[in-house]
Design a protein around this motif. Structure first.
Motif, PDB file in Angstrom:
ATOM      1  N   GLU A 108      -4.335 -10.680   6.466  1.00  0.00           N
ATOM      2  CA  GLU A 108      -4.503 -11.007   5.048  1.00  0.00           C
ATOM      3  C   GLU A 108      -5.246 -12.327   4.867  1.00  0.00           C
ATOM      4  O   GLU A 108      -5.934 -12.522   3.859  1.00  0.00           O
ATOM      5  CB  GLU A 108      -3.146 -11.025   4.339  1.00  0.00           C
ATOM      6  N   HIS A 154      -2.025  -7.689  -3.233  1.00  0.00           N
ATOM      7  CA  HIS A 154      -2.538  -7.828  -1.875  1.00  0.00           C
ATOM      8  C   HIS A 154      -3.506  -6.699  -1.529  1.00  0.00           C
ATOM      9  O   HIS A 154      -4.518  -6.932  -0.841  1.00  0.00           O
ATOM     10  CB  HIS A 154      -1.382  -7.884  -0.875  1.00  0.00           C
ATOM     11  N   ALA A 221      -3.532 -17.584   1.670  1.00  0.00           N
ATOM     12  CA  ALA A 221      -2.928 -16.310   2.087  1.00  0.00           C
ATOM     13  C   ALA A 221      -2.012 -16.510   3.299  1.00  0.00           C
ATOM     14  O   ALA A 221      -0.910 -15.947   3.360  1.00  0.00           O
ATOM     15  CB  ALA A 221      -4.018 -15.293   2.410  1.00  0.00           C
TER      16      ALA A 221
END
Length: 256
Positions: A108, A154, A221
């Motif tokens: 991510e 996300h 993130a």
């Protein structure tokens, strides 16, 4: 000479290739229903027999499924990514939970960096729109909507990263998360202070992406997933402490 005669592609093959690309790029999602045969044929500018031939080929390949009386749907190919036995194993061992969080932190961070660098203006609008929904849901006492939007936020970032392999890999992981295999997302949002911090972290990710600052987006993130890891560890400890306290209380009551 290695030249061959150019042959015109059948219309059904053009339909097949277009639907394949829509699935590959994540624009058609697993479980999504296709428009009716008449509507789809009109949209694509092909005859219904050509469309039927293409749909049949895609069904043979396992990309589409037909449900009697319901229509044609994108097949749930992600469900087979992990076997049922492995999924059960994931759900019963904390080691898998924390490896999952570590995996997400790495990917991510990369996705947020790529979204800030490669995301289109529309991609960024989608991310911001989901974040605004999170802000609205944050005002509600019940955290269910905010927890659901967490995954949507996300996934919007991952889609904006424009990496097809990452998209399908993390969609499969999020499907397991939604099913409660790794942990209960709503549990993360049950304390107001934690909810406030999570919203702040999502705001930082969104702002960095909107500012097209790849490094800041990655840091935000990664910091968010580190916080998730710490929070999960604290929740696990609290649950164990409560279990010991209950045993102690039961023992005390039995002594009379």
């Amino acid at each position: 000479m290695p030249f061959q005669t150019i042959q015109q592609e059948k219309l059904s093959q053009s339909v097949v290739r277009q639907i394949e690309l829509l699935i590959l790029r994540g624009l058609l999602r697993p479980g999504e229903r296709l428009p009716s045969e008449r509507e789809l044929a009109e949209r694509m500018g092909v005859s219904r027999p050509s469309l039927r031939e293409a749909i049949a080929e895609l069904q043979e390949r396992g990309l589409l499924v037909s449900r009697a009386g319901a229509g044609v749907f994108v097949a749930d190919m992600l469900g087979s990514t992990f076997s049922e036995a492995l999924t059960r194993l994931f759900s019963t061992h904390d080691e898998a939970v924390f490896d999952y969080v570590s995996f997400r932190r790495d990917l991510e961070g990369m996705a947020a960096e790529r979204a800030a660098r490669y995301g289109s203006e529309t991609d960024l609008k989608v991310i911001d729109a989901v974040y605004r929904k999170m802000e609205a849901a944050h005002q509600k006492r019940n955290p269910a909507d905010e927890a659901a939007l967490d995954a949507e936020f996300h996934l919007a970032i991952i889609e904006a990263s424009h990496n097809i392999i990452m998209l399908h890999m993390l969609r499969a992981m999020f499907d397991l998360l939604k099913a409660g295999v790794f942990y209960n997302r709503q549990q993360m949002f049950r304390q107001r202070a934690t909810r406030d911090m999570l919203l702040d972290q999502h705001r930082a990710i969104n702002e960095a992406i909107q500012a097209r600052d790849p490094e800041a987006a990655r840091r935000a993130a990664e910091a968010h997933m580190t916080f998730v890891e710490t929070s999960l560890s604290d929740l696990r400890k609290a649950d164990k402490h409560e279990e010991i306290a209950r045993l102690r209380y039961q023992h005390e009551m039995q002594k009379g």
